[in-house]
Design a protein around this motif. Structure first.
Motif, PDB file in Angstrom:
ATOM      1  N   LEU A  87       0.830  -1.199   0.000  1.00 37.23           N
ATOM      2  CA  LEU A  87       0.000   0.000   0.000  1.00 37.23           C
ATOM      3  C   LEU A  87       0.865   1.249   0.000  1.00 37.23           C
ATOM      4  O   LEU A  87       1.757   1.403   0.850  1.00 37.23           O
ATOM      5  CB  LEU A  87      -0.924   0.010   1.230  1.00 37.23           C
ATOM      6  CG  LEU A  87      -1.850  -1.201   1.364  1.00 37.23           C
ATOM      7  CD1 LEU A  87      -1.340  -2.127   2.456  1.00 37.23           C
ATOM      8  CD2 LEU A  87      -3.278  -0.774   1.669  1.00 37.23           C
ATOM      9  N   ASP A  88       0.598   2.123  -0.966  1.00 43.11           N
ATOM     10  CA  ASP A  88       1.303   3.400  -1.076  1.00 43.11           C
ATOM     11  C   ASP A  88       0.404   4.470  -0.459  1.00 43.11           C
ATOM     12  O   ASP A  88      -0.604   4.867  -1.048  1.00 43.11           O
ATOM     13  CB  ASP A  88       1.585   3.700  -2.545  1.00 43.11           C
ATOM     14  CG  ASP A  88       2.372   4.984  -2.745  1.00 43.11           C
ATOM     15  OD1 ASP A  88       2.960   5.489  -1.763  1.00 43.11           O
ATOM     16  OD2 ASP A  88       2.390   5.494  -3.885  1.00 43.11           O
ATOM     17  N   ALA A  89       0.754   4.925   0.730  1.00 46.41           N
ATOM     18  CA  ALA A  89      -0.076   5.900   1.445  1.00 46.41           C
ATOM     19  C   ALA A  89       0.311   7.324   1.061  1.00 46.41           C
ATOM     20  O   ALA A  89       1.480   7.609   0.799  1.00 46.41           O
ATOM     21  CB  ALA A  89       0.075   5.722   2.956  1.00 46.41           C
ATOM     22  N   PRO A  90      -0.645   8.237   1.060  1.00 43.80           N
ATOM     23  CA  PRO A  90      -0.306   9.648   0.840  1.00 43.80           C
ATOM     24  C   PRO A  90       0.355  10.217   2.083  1.00 43.80           C
ATOM     25  O   PRO A  90       0.344   9.592   3.157  1.00 43.80           O
ATOM     26  CB  PRO A  90      -1.667  10.299   0.587  1.00 43.80           C
ATOM     27  CG  PRO A  90      -2.614   9.464   1.376  1.00 43.80           C
ATOM     28  CD  PRO A  90      -2.088   8.057   1.295  1.00 43.80           C
ATOM     29  N   GLN A  91       0.936  11.403   1.962  1.00 43.86           N
ATOM     30  CA  GLN A  91       1.580  12.019   3.115  1.00 43.86           C
ATOM     31  C   GLN A  91       0.534  12.327   4.198  1.00 43.86           C
ATOM     32  O   GLN A  91      -0.537  12.839   3.917  1.00 43.86           O
ATOM     33  CB  GLN A  91       2.333  13.287   2.713  1.00 43.86           C
ATOM     34  CG  GLN A  91       1.479  14.351   2.052  1.00 43.86           C
ATOM     35  CD  GLN A  91       1.478  14.260   0.547  1.00 43.86           C
ATOM     36  OE1 GLN A  91       1.679  13.190  -0.013  1.00 43.86           O
ATOM     37  NE2 GLN A  91       1.234  15.381  -0.117  1.00 43.86           N
ATOM     38  N   LEU A  92       0.902  11.998   5.421  1.00 48.98           N
ATOM     39  CA  LEU A  92      -0.010  12.173   6.550  1.00 48.98           C
ATOM     40  C   LEU A  92      -0.420  13.621   6.756  1.00 48.98           C
ATOM     41  O   LEU A  92      -1.548  13.898   7.161  1.00 48.98           O
ATOM     42  CB  LEU A  92       0.643  11.627   7.816  1.00 48.98           C
ATOM     43  CG  LEU A  92       0.453  10.129   8.092  1.00 48.98           C
ATOM     44  CD1 LEU A  92       1.558   9.616   9.005  1.00 48.98           C
ATOM     45  CD2 LEU A  92      -0.909   9.870   8.701  1.00 48.98           C
ATOM     46  N   GLU A  93       0.470  14.565   6.487  1.00 50.40           N
ATOM     47  CA  GLU A  93       0.163  15.959   6.779  1.00 50.40           C
ATOM     48  C   GLU A  93      -0.930  16.520   5.876  1.00 50.40           C
ATOM     49  O   GLU A  93      -1.647  17.443   6.269  1.00 50.40           O
ATOM     50  CB  GLU A  93       1.420  16.820   6.672  1.00 50.40           C
ATOM     51  CG  GLU A  93       2.012  16.913   5.279  1.00 50.40           C
ATOM     52  CD  GLU A  93       3.211  17.835   5.217  1.00 50.40           C
ATOM     53  OE1 GLU A  93       3.620  18.339   6.281  1.00 50.40           O
ATOM     54  OE2 GLU A  93       3.744  18.049   4.112  1.00 50.40           O
TER      55      GLU A  93
END
Length: 215
Positions: A87-93
């Motif tokens: 899974l490629d997650a987007p940046q948390l911020e």
């Protein structure tokens, strides 16, 4: 939520540009070449992994875009009989809801980190995010740092990035033995077909499989 699949790995970080997508795509290919054809989940609204697969005329495994806040409820609908999910997650911020949902699903959280002072300084808030998501899970996820874009191609026990490994360990992070050197092979690979054999990502995949077997 990931009980149907033995290996589920998410790449997470607060910031963009740390190598999450590159690592996710290369790891997925390494798993495929090791006989564990994965499902690659692109959770980033930018859809970079999906676009990469299109430019490369397709990957030898499915890539799905799920930039939604309930990824953890949807992934298993696409699994079939696959043994691995990357899974490629987007940046948390910028996309906290999507990233946290991905973290709720994945059994292993990998944080790509460049061995530079500014990157190490960002690790404290990541610990807070991890603690928050752990509280939402029935079982705790494992987590580890992947040293990325390191300054030398060989092992990182000594050398310019050894200080980063030591600093992260002192702050309570587990650092993977495998590291990814700063090479054009990886930096210029977007949009191109990937052959993981002989690369550090093959070592990375084997280390993740070993970690899973030890659970």
């Amino acid at each position: 939520m990931s009980f149907l699949v033995p290996l589920s790995c998410a790449f997470v970080n607060l910031k963009p540009g740390v190598g999450k997508t590159t690592s996710a795509v290369w790891l997925a290919h390494a798993l495929y070449e090791l006989g564990m054809p994965p499902l690659l989940v692109d959770g980033d609204p930018a859809a970079s992994a999906l676009r990469w697969s299109e430019l490369a005329n397709g990957f030898p495994f499915p890539v799905i875009a799920l930039p939604v806040g309930d990824v953890h409820r949807r992934v298993n609908d696409f699994l079939g009989n696959r043994q691995a999910v990357v899974l490629d997650a987007p940046q948390l911020e910028d996309h906290p809801r999507i990233a946290r949902s991905i973290m709720r699903y994945a059994g292993e959280w990998i944080v790509p980190v460049t061995p530079a002072p500014i990157e190490l300084d960002r690790m404290a808030p990541i610990r807070g995010e991890m603690a928050d998501v752990q509280s939402l899970r029935a079982e705790p996820a494992r987590s580890a740092v992947l040293l990325n874009r390191t300054n030398r191609p060989d092992a990182t026990r000594t050398g310019p990035d050894a200080d980063a490994r030591e600093a992260l360990t002192e702050r309570g992070f587990e650092v993977l033995d495998t590291h990814i050197a700063r090479l054009d092979l990886y930096a210029q690979s977007f949009g191109n077909p990937v052959q993981a054999k002989g690369s550090a990502y093959m070592d990375f995949a084997e280390e993740l499989i070993k970690r899973q077997d030890e659970v």
